[in-house]
Design an enzyme around this catalytic site. Structure first.
Site, mmCIF file in Angstrom:
data_model
loop_
_atom_site.group_PDB
_atom_site.id
_atom_site.type_symbol
_atom_site.label_atom_id
_atom_site.label_comp_id
_atom_site.label_asym_id
_atom_site.label_seq_id
_atom_site.Cartn_x
_atom_site.Cartn_y
_atom_site.Cartn_z
ATOM 1 N N TYR A 156 0.842 -1.206 0.000
ATOM 2 C CA TYR A 156 0.000 0.000 0.000
ATOM 3 C C TYR A 156 0.875 1.253 0.000
ATOM 4 C CZ TYR A 156 -3.295 3.530 1.711
ATOM 5 O OH TYR A 156 -4.049 4.668 1.867
ATOM 6 N N LYS A 160 1.305 4.360 -2.776
ATOM 7 C CA LYS A 160 1.086 5.771 -2.441
ATOM 8 C C LYS A 160 2.333 6.604 -2.747
ATOM 9 C CE LYS A 160 -3.095 5.304 -1.580
ATOM 10 N NZ LYS A 160 -4.124 6.086 -2.260
HETATM 11 P P1 NAP Z 1 -12.775 4.261 1.926
HETATM 12 O O1 NAP Z 1 -13.602 4.853 3.006
HETATM 13 O O2 NAP Z 1 -12.325 2.847 2.069
HETATM 14 O O3 NAP Z 1 -13.556 4.425 0.529
HETATM 15 C C1 NAP Z 1 -12.971 3.928 -0.630
HETATM 16 C C2 NAP Z 1 -13.703 4.461 -1.838
HETATM 17 O O4 NAP Z 1 -13.029 4.007 -3.010
HETATM 18 C C3 NAP Z 1 -15.132 3.972 -1.940
HETATM 19 O O5 NAP Z 1 -15.902 5.018 -2.475
HETATM 20 C C4 NAP Z 1 -15.038 2.804 -2.913
HETATM 21 O O6 NAP Z 1 -16.235 2.562 -3.654
HETATM 22 C C5 NAP Z 1 -13.960 3.335 -3.849
HETATM 23 N N1 NAP Z 1 -13.244 2.289 -4.586
HETATM 24 C C6 NAP Z 1 -12.490 1.276 -4.099
HETATM 25 N N2 NAP Z 1 -11.998 0.543 -5.104
HETATM 26 C C7 NAP Z 1 -12.449 1.094 -6.255
HETATM 27 C C8 NAP Z 1 -12.302 0.776 -7.624
HETATM 28 N N3 NAP Z 1 -11.565 -0.264 -8.018
HETATM 29 N N4 NAP Z 1 -12.917 1.557 -8.548
HETATM 30 C C9 NAP Z 1 -13.677 2.603 -8.159
HETATM 31 N N5 NAP Z 1 -13.846 2.962 -6.871
HETATM 32 C C10 NAP Z 1 -13.246 2.208 -5.933
HETATM 33 O O7 NAP Z 1 -11.438 5.108 1.689
HETATM 34 P P2 NAP Z 1 -10.955 6.492 2.325
HETATM 35 O O8 NAP Z 1 -10.415 6.227 3.677
HETATM 36 O O9 NAP Z 1 -11.979 7.532 2.125
HETATM 37 O O10 NAP Z 1 -9.682 6.792 1.397
HETATM 38 C C11 NAP Z 1 -9.775 7.494 0.175
HETATM 39 C C12 NAP Z 1 -8.387 7.652 -0.413
HETATM 40 O O11 NAP Z 1 -7.533 8.308 0.513
HETATM 41 C C13 NAP Z 1 -7.705 6.329 -0.742
HETATM 42 O O12 NAP Z 1 -6.945 6.464 -1.904
HETATM 43 C C14 NAP Z 1 -6.794 6.096 0.443
HETATM 44 O O13 NAP Z 1 -5.699 5.302 0.109
HETATM 45 C C15 NAP Z 1 -6.387 7.526 0.751
HETATM 46 N N6 NAP Z 1 -5.958 7.704 2.148
HETATM 47 C C16 NAP Z 1 -6.792 7.386 3.186
HETATM 48 C C17 NAP Z 1 -6.339 7.560 4.485
HETATM 49 C C18 NAP Z 1 -7.182 7.238 5.683
HETATM 50 O O14 NAP Z 1 -6.648 7.290 6.810
HETATM 51 N N7 NAP Z 1 -8.454 6.921 5.541
HETATM 52 C C19 NAP Z 1 -5.049 8.045 4.730
HETATM 53 C C20 NAP Z 1 -4.248 8.358 3.642
HETATM 54 C C21 NAP Z 1 -4.706 8.181 2.362
HETATM 55 P P3 NAP Z 1 -17.429 1.632 -3.065
HETATM 56 O O15 NAP Z 1 -18.114 2.452 -2.001
HETATM 57 O O16 NAP Z 1 -18.312 1.386 -4.233
HETATM 58 O O17 NAP Z 1 -16.777 0.411 -2.506
#
Ligand code: NAP
Length: 248
Positions: A156, A160
């Protein structure tokens, strides 16, 4: 507050978490919002409802960002319906945690396909219309672990980190066409992705964050909106950390 009236924003993974907060932030500022998602119909419908309530016109686009053909088709249809695409937020992402010794090939491939190739697929698809318009902003969601690493997240964090290289190279490639490419590197944000962390570990994590709390999806969306806005007209190839001071 930046104004996105007359602009079209496409947010991948807009059904939940950070993506949903981005959709609402753009809708509130007058943009038409295209909400991509993978399969969670109920969550996508809820984002659409909230974005409409915020005053925005909304389109739901269900496709897997890892599928280059589907991504290209969706962007083509979007541009044909709404005439343009001004903002792309490459937010869709997956994390499959585990120690390297126990890695499964399929999990390695899936994270690379969604997090890296997915972002590339969409960036490629919007580049042509944005070049024609001579206007565009792309924001990629990296992560604090892409810069500092994290045991149990080797793949992961590699994806990133890859997004940072992608951001900088594409920024150089597209700058002369008035298309800016930036990244946001969130710390630990309270979303479904981090819900899986056990409470004791959560408390330990919070101790590492000078601000003393996890971030909210809105904290990240505010940074995304800034980078996509006219106020950031001279900012490109940048990585904006939104992590409460966890890594600096
Ligand atoms: P999340 O709550 O797990 O939501 C993931 C989203 O991505 C959902 O809308 C999901 O759609 C969609 N998704 C997953 N696989 C997909 C695919 N193959 N095609 C299209 N859509 C897809 O994630 P989050 O925490 O909001 O994170 C969003 C971004 O920020 C990610 O890139 C993550 O790596 C990054 N990030 C997050 C954090 C954190 O602490 N949360 C920290 C750093 C970076 P469905 O609802 O249809 O499943």
């Amino acid at each position: 507050m930046s104004d996105f009236s007359g602009q079209v924003a496409l947010v991948t993974g807009g059904s939940r978490g950070i993506g949903r907060a981005c959709c609402l932030a753009f809708a509130k500022r007058g943009a038409k919002v295209a909400v991509n998602y993978a399969g969670n119909e109920a969550a996508a419908a809820e984002t659409a409802r909230l974005a409409q309530e915020a005053g925005g016109e909304v389109k739901l686009l269900r496709f897997d960002v890892a599928d280059g053909v589907a991504a290209a088709k969706a962007v083509e249809e979007l541009v044909s319906d709404w005439g343009r695409v001004d903002v792309l937020v490459n937010n869709a992402g997956v994390a499959v945690d585990g120690l390297v010794v126990r890695l499964k090939d399929e999990d390695v491939e899936r994270q690379l396909a969604v997090n890296v190739k997915g972002a590339l697929n969409l960036a490629k698809a919007v580049s042509r219309p944005m070049m024609k318009q001579r206007q565009g902003a792309i924001v990629n969601l990296s992560s604090v672990v892409g810069e500092m690493g994290n045991a149990g997240q080797t793949v992961y964090s590699a994806t990133k980190a890859a997004l940072i290289g992608l951001t900088k190279s594409l920024a150089r490639e597209l700058a002369s066409r008035n298309i800016r490419v930036n990244a946001v590197a969130p710390g630990f944000i309270d979303t479904d992705m981090t819900q899986v962390i056990p409470e004791a570990q959560r408390q330990k994590l919070i101790e590492l964050i000078p601000s003393g709390r996890l971030g909210t999806a809105e904290d990240v969306a505010n940074a995304v909106v800034f980078l996509a806005s006219r106020e950031a007209a001279y900012v490109t190839g940048e990585v904006l950390r939104v992590n409460g001071g966890m890594y600096m």
